[in-house]
Design an enzyme around this catalytic site. Structure first.
Site, PDB file in Angstrom:
ATOM      1  N   HIS A 128      -9.284   0.568  -6.018  1.00 25.71           N
ATOM      2  CA  HIS A 128      -8.484  -0.195  -5.126  1.00 25.71           C
ATOM      3  C   HIS A 128      -7.029   0.122  -5.460  1.00 25.71           C
ATOM      4  O   HIS A 128      -6.579   0.396  -6.578  1.00 25.71           O
ATOM      5  CB  HIS A 128      -8.638  -1.583  -5.423  1.00 25.71           C
ATOM      6  CG  HIS A 128      -9.994  -2.239  -5.244  1.00 25.71           C
ATOM      7  ND1 HIS A 128     -10.605  -2.467  -4.121  1.00 25.71           N
ATOM      8  CD2 HIS A 128     -10.947  -2.438  -6.221  1.00 25.71           C
ATOM      9  CE1 HIS A 128     -11.913  -2.853  -4.432  1.00 25.71           C
ATOM     10  NE2 HIS A 128     -12.061  -2.688  -5.463  1.00 25.71           N
ATOM     11  N   TYR A 145       0.701  -1.272  -0.113  1.00 22.70           N
ATOM     12  CA  TYR A 145       0.008   0.015   0.108  1.00 22.70           C
ATOM     13  C   TYR A 145       0.920   1.316  -0.139  1.00 22.70           C
ATOM     14  O   TYR A 145       0.142   2.428  -0.161  1.00 22.70           O
ATOM     15  CB  TYR A 145      -0.964  -0.089   1.462  1.00 22.70           C
ATOM     16  CG  TYR A 145      -1.979  -1.185   1.192  1.00 22.70           C
ATOM     17  CD1 TYR A 145      -3.005  -1.227   0.268  1.00 22.70           C
ATOM     18  CD2 TYR A 145      -1.761  -2.398   1.931  1.00 22.70           C
ATOM     19  CE1 TYR A 145      -3.872  -2.257   0.259  1.00 22.70           C
ATOM     20  CE2 TYR A 145      -2.475  -3.417   2.026  1.00 22.70           C
ATOM     21  CZ  TYR A 145      -3.548  -3.315   1.200  1.00 22.70           C
ATOM     22  OH  TYR A 145      -4.468  -4.486   1.043  1.00 22.70           O
TER      23      TYR A 145
END
Length: 151
Positions: A106, A29
């Site tokens: 996402h 991430y």
């Protein structure tokens, strides 16, 4: 001076664990926090003549309430439902009720991760999906929403 109309007001909804961006699983991430993403989104949206509200919750019911309230306040939804993407019929149902454009977002490519992440309940109601471009996906989503709203 310009007036913001509902036509150029959107909401960016973030689901569970995204409040820990910058701390968790940096290899997946990155190291940018959700607060930094919010600042970048607000700045970019303003340059596109779009007002953006940016919210996050770890609680499914709160996300459902936010989605339901969005139908009369915003002209579009960008949603990163995180883990609820794959499990929440309630979020799918709420998104099905709103009759405004929805972009599913996402940070990672959900299709090259664990098998259970390959199924998105949200995709059926989304105008489009952006995944796998890291946090840049947020800016890409705002640009995509601008294009949808200007059609």
């Amino acid at each position: 001076l310009y007036i913001i109309t509902m036509k150029n007001k959107i909401i960016v909804i973030n689901g569970p664990n995204l409040n820990l961006l910058g701390e968790r699983e940096k290899e997946k991430y990155g190291s940018v926090s959700l607060k930094d993403i919010k600042i970048d989104c607000i700045k970019h949206a303003k340059s596109c003549d779009i007002e953006v509200e940016f919210v996050q919750s770890n609680i499914e019911g709160e996300l459902v309430n936010i989605i339901q309230d969005s139908r009369s306040k915003f002209s579009g939804i960008i949603i990163n439902a995180a883990g609820y993407t794959h499990t929440s019929v309630s979020i799918f149902d709420a998104l099905s009720i709103v009759k405004i454009p929805i972009i599913e977002l996402h940070i990672t490519n959900i299709y090259n991760r664990e098998d259970f992440r390959h199924k998105s309940l949200i995709s059926k109601v989304a105008s489009g999906i952006i995944c796998g471009f890291g946090v840049k996906g947020y800016i890409m989503s705002i640009d995509a929403m601008k294009d949808i709203l200007n059609k």
